[in-house]
Design a protein around this motif. Structure first.
Motif, PDB file in Angstrom:
ATOM      1  N   PHE A   1      -0.333   8.005  10.482  1.00 12.82           N
ATOM      2  CA  PHE A   1      -0.227   7.415   9.155  1.00 12.82           C
ATOM      3  C   PHE A   1       0.803   8.200   8.365  1.00 12.82           C
ATOM      4  N   CYS A   2       1.612   7.516   7.574  1.00 12.30           N
ATOM      5  CA  CYS A   2       2.541   8.226   6.700  1.00 12.30           C
ATOM      6  C   CYS A   2       2.743   7.424   5.420  1.00 12.30           C
ATOM      7  N   SER A   3       3.151   8.113   4.380  1.00 15.93           N
ATOM      8  CA  SER A   3       3.393   7.499   3.088  1.00 15.93           C
ATOM      9  C   SER A   3       4.839   7.730   2.706  1.00 15.93           C
ATOM     10  N   GLY A   4       5.548   6.670   2.387  1.00 13.41           N
ATOM     11  CA  GLY A   4       6.936   6.817   1.976  1.00 13.41           C
ATOM     12  C   GLY A   4       7.795   5.695   2.514  1.00 13.41           C
TER      13      GLY A   4
ATOM     14  N   SER B   1       0.823  -1.214   0.000  1.00 11.23           N
ATOM     15  CA  SER B   1       0.000   0.000   0.000  1.00 11.23           C
ATOM     16  C   SER B   1       0.856   1.262   0.000  1.00 11.23           C
ATOM     17  N   GLY B   2       2.105   1.159   0.467  1.00 10.46           N
ATOM     18  CA  GLY B   2       2.977   2.330   0.557  1.00 10.46           C
ATOM     19  C   GLY B   2       2.704   3.187   1.780  1.00 10.46           C
ATOM     20  N   TRP B   3       1.801   2.762   2.665  1.00 13.12           N
ATOM     21  CA  TRP B   3       1.423   3.526   3.850  1.00 13.12           C
ATOM     22  C   TRP B   3       1.834   2.780   5.115  1.00 13.12           C
ATOM     23  N   CYS B   4       2.548   3.480   5.979  1.00 12.06           N
ATOM     24  CA  CYS B   4       3.001   2.918   7.251  1.00 12.06           C
ATOM     25  C   CYS B   4       2.237   3.577   8.394  1.00 12.06           C
TER      26      CYS B   4
ATOM     27  N   SER C   1       9.794   5.072  10.843  1.00 13.11           N
ATOM     28  CA  SER C   1      10.956   4.899  11.707  1.00 13.11           C
ATOM     29  C   SER C   1      11.320   6.198  12.410  1.00 13.11           C
ATOM     30  N   ALA C   2      10.788   7.307  11.956  1.00  7.61           N
ATOM     31  CA  ALA C   2      11.139   8.608  12.507  1.00  7.61           C
ATOM     32  C   ALA C   2      10.287   8.945  13.720  1.00  7.61           C
ATOM     33  N   TYR C   3      10.827   9.817  14.570  1.00  7.64           N
ATOM     34  CA  TYR C   3      10.095  10.267  15.757  1.00  7.64           C
ATOM     35  C   TYR C   3       8.870  11.059  15.333  1.00  7.64           C
ATOM     36  N   SER C   4       9.076  12.047  14.469  1.00  5.91           N
ATOM     37  CA  SER C   4       7.940  12.776  13.913  1.00  5.91           C
ATOM     38  C   SER C   4       7.791  12.327  12.477  1.00  5.91           C
ATOM     39  N   ILE C   5       6.614  11.939  12.117  1.00  2.00           N
ATOM     40  CA  ILE C   5       6.390  11.371  10.801  1.00  2.00           C
ATOM     41  C   ILE C   5       6.279  12.492   9.783  1.00  2.00           C
ATOM     42  N   SER C   6       7.113  12.411   8.765  1.00  2.00           N
ATOM     43  CA  SER C   6       7.055  13.367   7.665  1.00  2.00           C
ATOM     44  C   SER C   6       7.506  12.658   6.407  1.00  2.00           C
TER      45      SER C   6
ATOM     46  N   SER D   1      -8.680   6.714   3.514  1.00  5.12           N
ATOM     47  CA  SER D   1      -9.602   7.033   2.413  1.00  5.12           C
ATOM     48  C   SER D   1      -9.336   8.403   1.797  1.00  5.12           C
ATOM     49  N   ASP D   2      -8.788   9.335   2.592  1.00  3.54           N
ATOM     50  CA  ASP D   2      -8.506  10.669   2.058  1.00  3.54           C
ATOM     51  C   ASP D   2      -7.044  10.854   1.652  1.00  3.54           C
ATOM     52  N   TYR D   3      -6.221   9.827   1.789  1.00  2.00           N
ATOM     53  CA  TYR D   3      -4.805   9.857   1.419  1.00  2.00           C
ATOM     54  C   TYR D   3      -4.040  10.993   2.103  1.00  2.00           C
ATOM     55  N   GLU D   4      -4.400  11.306   3.336  1.00  2.00           N
ATOM     56  CA  GLU D   4      -3.742  12.372   4.093  1.00  2.00           C
ATOM     57  C   GLU D   4      -2.901  11.780   5.218  1.00  2.00           C
ATOM     58  N   GLU D   5      -1.664  12.264   5.356  1.00  2.00           N
ATOM     59  CA  GLU D   5      -0.827  11.882   6.481  1.00  2.00           C
ATOM     60  C   GLU D   5      -1.287  12.650   7.706  1.00  2.00           C
TER      61      GLU D   5
END
Length: 150
Positions: A116-119, A63-66, A124-129, A96-100
């Protein structure tokens, strides 16, 4: 004008960009409880060598989403709680809205804090970006401009 060079550069750039998107589908998978767990924040491992600990795995994520989930309480003592549990995982499908985002939600009938994050390995990061403008796209633009103005 050299339209053949422009076309060739555009095709190569799109192929490179598509190849990078295929590689950007991995997530960290782990779970630990308490402040001493290896899955919590700050995340103690370099994501290029996460297999050093048996409890941390890099998994392919179609899915590409973690996601990163924090459940339980921290700072308060309860006899049935050993501290907050942190879980990192791949989502079966994107939001459903593809928003992190990060928010409190219900997960497995429990109130948890979920991000939720994409990438690639974004959980693995403290703040997801996530990087919104890939380096390959930037390189493709520069090469296209260089060839176009030759």
């Amino acid at each position: 004008m050299n339209y053949n060079g422009l076309f060739l550069c555009t095709v190569v750039g799109l192929l490179l960009l598509d190849g990078v998107k295929c590689l950007q589908k991995r997530c960290i998978r782990c779970r630990s409880r308490g402040e001493l767990g290896t899955c919590g924040d700050p995340f103690p491992f370099n994501v290029t060598e996460p297999e050093a600990d048996a409890g941390i795995h890099v998994v392919a994520c179609p899915s590409g989403w973690c996601a990163k989930i924090i459940e339980g309480t921290t700072g308060t003592y309860r006899s049935d709680d050993y501290g907050a549990a942190t879980q990192r995982m791949c989502l079966q499908r994107p939001p459903s809205d593809y928003e992190e985002r990060c928010a409190y939600t219900l997960f497995n009938h429990k109130k948890v804090y979920m991000c939720f994050c994409s990438g690639d390995l974004c959980n693995s990061a403290y703040s997801i970006s996530a990087v919104k403008f890939p380096i390959t796209m930037l390189c493709t633009i520069f090469v296209t401009i260089y060839i176009f103005f030759l």
